[in-house]
Structure formats: C-alpha cells, structure tokens
Motif scaffolding. Structure first.
Motif, PDB file in Angstrom:
ATOM      1  N   GLU A  39       0.827  -1.208   0.000  1.00  6.85           N
ATOM      2  CA  GLU A  39       0.000   0.000   0.000  1.00  6.85           C
ATOM      3  C   GLU A  39       0.862   1.259   0.000  1.00  6.85           C
ATOM      4  O   GLU A  39       0.569   2.225  -0.710  1.00  6.85           O
ATOM      5  CB  GLU A  39      -0.938   0.003   1.206  1.00  6.85           C
ATOM      6  CG  GLU A  39      -2.033  -1.048   1.123  1.00  6.85           C
ATOM      7  CD  GLU A  39      -2.805  -1.219   2.415  1.00  6.85           C
ATOM      8  OE1 GLU A  39      -4.013  -1.521   2.329  1.00  6.85           O
ATOM      9  OE2 GLU A  39      -2.213  -1.057   3.497  1.00  6.85           O
ATOM     10  N   ARG A  40       1.938   1.243   0.794  1.00  8.02           N
ATOM     11  CA  ARG A  40       2.840   2.398   0.821  1.00  8.02           C
ATOM     12  C   ARG A  40       3.545   2.566  -0.525  1.00  8.02           C
ATOM     13  O   ARG A  40       3.733   3.684  -1.005  1.00  8.02           O
ATOM     14  CB  ARG A  40       3.850   2.257   1.952  1.00  8.02           C
ATOM     15  CG  ARG A  40       3.214   2.383   3.333  1.00  8.02           C
ATOM     16  CD  ARG A  40       4.220   2.528   4.460  1.00  8.02           C
ATOM     17  NE  ARG A  40       5.314   1.583   4.414  1.00  8.02           N
ATOM     18  CZ  ARG A  40       5.368   0.425   5.069  1.00  8.02           C
ATOM     19  NH1 ARG A  40       4.374   0.061   5.832  1.00  8.02           N
ATOM     20  NH2 ARG A  40       6.426  -0.358   4.967  1.00  8.02           N
ATOM     21  N   ALA A  41       3.912   1.454  -1.163  1.00  7.94           N
ATOM     22  CA  ALA A  41       4.562   1.521  -2.473  1.00  7.94           C
ATOM     23  C   ALA A  41       3.607   2.101  -3.526  1.00  7.94           C
ATOM     24  O   ALA A  41       4.013   2.915  -4.361  1.00  7.94           O
ATOM     25  CB  ALA A  41       5.040   0.142  -2.893  1.00  7.94           C
ATOM     26  N   CYS A  42       2.347   1.691  -3.470  1.00  2.00           N
ATOM     27  CA  CYS A  42       1.355   2.233  -4.413  1.00  2.00           C
ATOM     28  C   CYS A  42       1.174   3.734  -4.209  1.00  2.00           C
ATOM     29  O   CYS A  42       1.028   4.487  -5.186  1.00  2.00           O
ATOM     30  CB  CYS A  42       0.024   1.505  -4.265  1.00  2.00           C
ATOM     31  SG  CYS A  42       0.049  -0.176  -4.909  1.00  2.00           S
ATOM     32  N   GLU A  43       1.190   4.184  -2.954  1.00  4.32           N
ATOM     33  CA  GLU A  43       1.089   5.618  -2.676  1.00  4.32           C
ATOM     34  C   GLU A  43       2.306   6.358  -3.231  1.00  4.32           C
ATOM     35  O   GLU A  43       2.182   7.465  -3.753  1.00  4.32           O
ATOM     36  CB  GLU A  43       0.970   5.864  -1.176  1.00  4.32           C
ATOM     37  CG  GLU A  43      -0.377   5.486  -0.616  1.00  4.32           C
ATOM     38  CD  GLU A  43      -0.457   5.688   0.892  1.00  4.32           C
ATOM     39  OE1 GLU A  43       0.563   6.027   1.526  1.00  4.32           O
ATOM     40  OE2 GLU A  43      -1.561   5.482   1.439  1.00  4.32           O
ATOM     41  N   ASP A  44       3.496   5.760  -3.124  1.00  7.81           N
ATOM     42  CA  ASP A  44       4.699   6.372  -3.683  1.00  7.81           C
ATOM     43  C   ASP A  44       4.578   6.524  -5.196  1.00  7.81           C
ATOM     44  O   ASP A  44       4.944   7.562  -5.756  1.00  7.81           O
ATOM     45  CB  ASP A  44       5.944   5.539  -3.347  1.00  7.81           C
ATOM     46  CG  ASP A  44       6.372   5.678  -1.905  1.00  7.81           C
ATOM     47  OD1 ASP A  44       5.944   6.659  -1.254  1.00  7.81           O
ATOM     48  OD2 ASP A  44       7.134   4.819  -1.424  1.00  7.81           O
ATOM     49  N   ILE A  45       4.052   5.495  -5.851  1.00  8.02           N
ATOM     50  CA  ILE A  45       3.876   5.566  -7.310  1.00  8.02           C
ATOM     51  C   ILE A  45       2.893   6.672  -7.665  1.00  8.02           C
ATOM     52  O   ILE A  45       3.147   7.492  -8.550  1.00  8.02           O
ATOM     53  CB  ILE A  45       3.404   4.202  -7.863  1.00  8.02           C
ATOM     54  CG1 ILE A  45       4.526   3.173  -7.724  1.00  8.02           C
ATOM     55  CG2 ILE A  45       2.965   4.328  -9.317  1.00  8.02           C
ATOM     56  CD1 ILE A  45       4.091   1.746  -7.986  1.00  8.02           C
ATOM     57  N   ASP A  46       1.761   6.719  -6.956  1.00  6.11           N
ATOM     58  CA  ASP A  46       0.741   7.741  -7.229  1.00  6.11           C
ATOM     59  C   ASP A  46       1.279   9.153  -6.999  1.00  6.11           C
ATOM     60  O   ASP A  46       0.905  10.091  -7.705  1.00  6.11           O
ATOM     61  CB  ASP A  46      -0.498   7.517  -6.359  1.00  6.11           C
ATOM     62  CG  ASP A  46      -1.254   6.249  -6.739  1.00  6.11           C
ATOM     63  OD1 ASP A  46      -1.047   5.750  -7.866  1.00  6.11           O
ATOM     64  OD2 ASP A  46      -2.036   5.756  -5.900  1.00  6.11           O
ATOM     65  N   THR A  51      11.935   6.369  -9.135  1.00  8.44           N
ATOM     66  CA  THR A  51      13.083   6.647  -9.989  1.00  8.44           C
ATOM     67  C   THR A  51      13.206   5.516 -10.997  1.00  8.44           C
ATOM     68  O   THR A  51      13.171   4.340 -10.629  1.00  8.44           O
ATOM     69  CB  THR A  51      14.378   6.716  -9.148  1.00  8.44           C
ATOM     70  OG1 THR A  51      14.223   7.719  -8.156  1.00  8.44           O
ATOM     71  CG2 THR A  51      15.573   7.039 -10.011  1.00  8.44           C
ATOM     72  N   TYR A  52      13.334   5.875 -12.270  1.00  2.03           N
ATOM     73  CA  TYR A  52      13.513   4.880 -13.321  1.00  2.03           C
ATOM     74  C   TYR A  52      14.995   4.712 -13.599  1.00  2.03           C
ATOM     75  O   TYR A  52      15.741   5.689 -13.668  1.00  2.03           O
ATOM     76  CB  TYR A  52      12.802   5.326 -14.602  1.00  2.03           C
ATOM     77  CG  TYR A  52      11.297   5.304 -14.479  1.00  2.03           C
ATOM     78  CD1 TYR A  52      10.596   4.109 -14.624  1.00  2.03           C
ATOM     79  CD2 TYR A  52      10.587   6.455 -14.213  1.00  2.03           C
ATOM     80  CE1 TYR A  52       9.219   4.077 -14.505  1.00  2.03           C
ATOM     81  CE2 TYR A  52       9.201   6.432 -14.091  1.00  2.03           C
ATOM     82  CZ  TYR A  52       8.530   5.245 -14.242  1.00  2.03           C
ATOM     83  OH  TYR A  52       7.175   5.216 -14.125  1.00  2.03           O
ATOM     84  N   CYS A  53      15.430   3.462 -13.758  1.00  3.29           N
ATOM     85  CA  CYS A  53      16.823   3.165 -14.072  1.00  3.29           C
ATOM     86  C   CYS A  53      16.860   2.279 -15.309  1.00  3.29           C
ATOM     87  O   CYS A  53      16.067   1.355 -15.452  1.00  3.29           O
ATOM     88  CB  CYS A  53      17.496   2.448 -12.908  1.00  3.29           C
ATOM     89  SG  CYS A  53      17.497   3.409 -11.391  1.00  3.29           S
ATOM     90  N   GLU A  54      17.800   2.573 -16.187  1.00  2.39           N
ATOM     91  CA  GLU A  54      17.953   1.789 -17.411  1.00  2.39           C
ATOM     92  C   GLU A  54      18.671   0.474 -17.145  1.00  2.39           C
ATOM     93  O   GLU A  54      18.449  -0.510 -17.837  1.00  2.39           O
ATOM     94  CB  GLU A  54      18.727   2.603 -18.455  1.00  2.39           C
ATOM     95  CG  GLU A  54      18.021   3.876 -18.894  1.00  2.39           C
ATOM     96  CD  GLU A  54      16.742   3.587 -19.664  1.00  2.39           C
ATOM     97  OE1 GLU A  54      16.703   2.587 -20.406  1.00  2.39           O
ATOM     98  OE2 GLU A  54      15.786   4.365 -19.493  1.00  2.39           O
ATOM     99  N   SER A  55      19.555   0.465 -16.147  1.00  2.00           N
ATOM    100  CA  SER A  55      20.332  -0.736 -15.847  1.00  2.00           C
ATOM    101  C   SER A  55      20.772  -0.687 -14.392  1.00  2.00           C
ATOM    102  O   SER A  55      20.556   0.303 -13.692  1.00  2.00           O
ATOM    103  CB  SER A  55      21.566  -0.802 -16.753  1.00  2.00           C
ATOM    104  OG  SER A  55      22.417   0.298 -16.463  1.00  2.00           O
ATOM    105  N   VAL A  56      21.426  -1.752 -13.965  1.00  2.00           N
ATOM    106  CA  VAL A  56      21.945  -1.800 -12.599  1.00  2.00           C
ATOM    107  C   VAL A  56      23.019  -0.731 -12.417  1.00  2.00           C
ATOM    108  O   VAL A  56      23.075  -0.062 -11.383  1.00  2.00           O
ATOM    109  CB  VAL A  56      22.506  -3.205 -12.296  1.00  2.00           C
ATOM    110  CG1 VAL A  56      23.181  -3.234 -10.939  1.00  2.00           C
ATOM    111  CG2 VAL A  56      21.408  -4.249 -12.374  1.00  2.00           C
ATOM    112  N   GLU A  57      23.848  -0.560 -13.424  1.00  2.00           N
ATOM    113  CA  GLU A  57      24.894   0.462 -13.347  1.00  2.00           C
ATOM    114  C   GLU A  57      24.276   1.850 -13.207  1.00  2.00           C
ATOM    115  O   GLU A  57      24.752   2.682 -12.437  1.00  2.00           O
ATOM    116  CB  GLU A  57      25.805   0.405 -14.583  1.00  2.00           C
ATOM    117  CG  GLU A  57      26.693  -0.824 -14.664  1.00  2.00           C
ATOM    118  CD  GLU A  57      25.956  -2.054 -15.210  1.00  2.00           C
ATOM    119  OE1 GLU A  57      24.864  -1.900 -15.804  1.00  2.00           O
ATOM    120  OE2 GLU A  57      26.491  -3.158 -15.012  1.00  2.00           O
TER     121      GLU A  57
END
Length: 65
Positions: A39-46, A51-57
C-alpha cells in the motif's frame, strides 16, 4: 457503527482518556490499521516518488550522486 477519531498530543491525557472510555459500555478502542508495504509503495507511485533506471549500473550511479 459510528467512529470518532481523536488526535491527542499529551500522552498522559491519552492514557487517562483510554481508561475512562474503557469503562463505558458499548464503546471500544481499536488500534489504527497499519498500511502494508504494498500500500505504501502504491502511494509512492501515485505521488511520483519513483526513480527509473535503465540498468543496474545506472541505478548505482543514481544512488551515488
């Protein structure tokens, strides 16, 4: 069932109030429901707190900056 939410800043007053309320018939005290991690993760998304990352690096680069 009617619910009443009280915000009490003084812990001593809260303890005294809990004692008084527990003596009354037909009135119970319940603990607030804690939100799950999901539920907390969904609130963070909303709220856009992601943060979007293209790769692990890329992720480690963003963590180190």
């Amino acid at each position: 069932m009617t619910q009443l939410v009280l915000n009490i800043e003084d812990p001593k007053a809260a303890a005294a109030l809990k004692k008084i309320i527990s003596m009354m018939n037909g009135i119970s005290i319940s603990k607030p429901k804690r939100k799950t991690s999901y539920e907390r993760a969904c609130e963070d998304i909303d709220a856009g707190r992601i943060t979007y990352c293209e790769s692990v690096e890329d992720m480690f680069d963003k963590l180190n900056s």
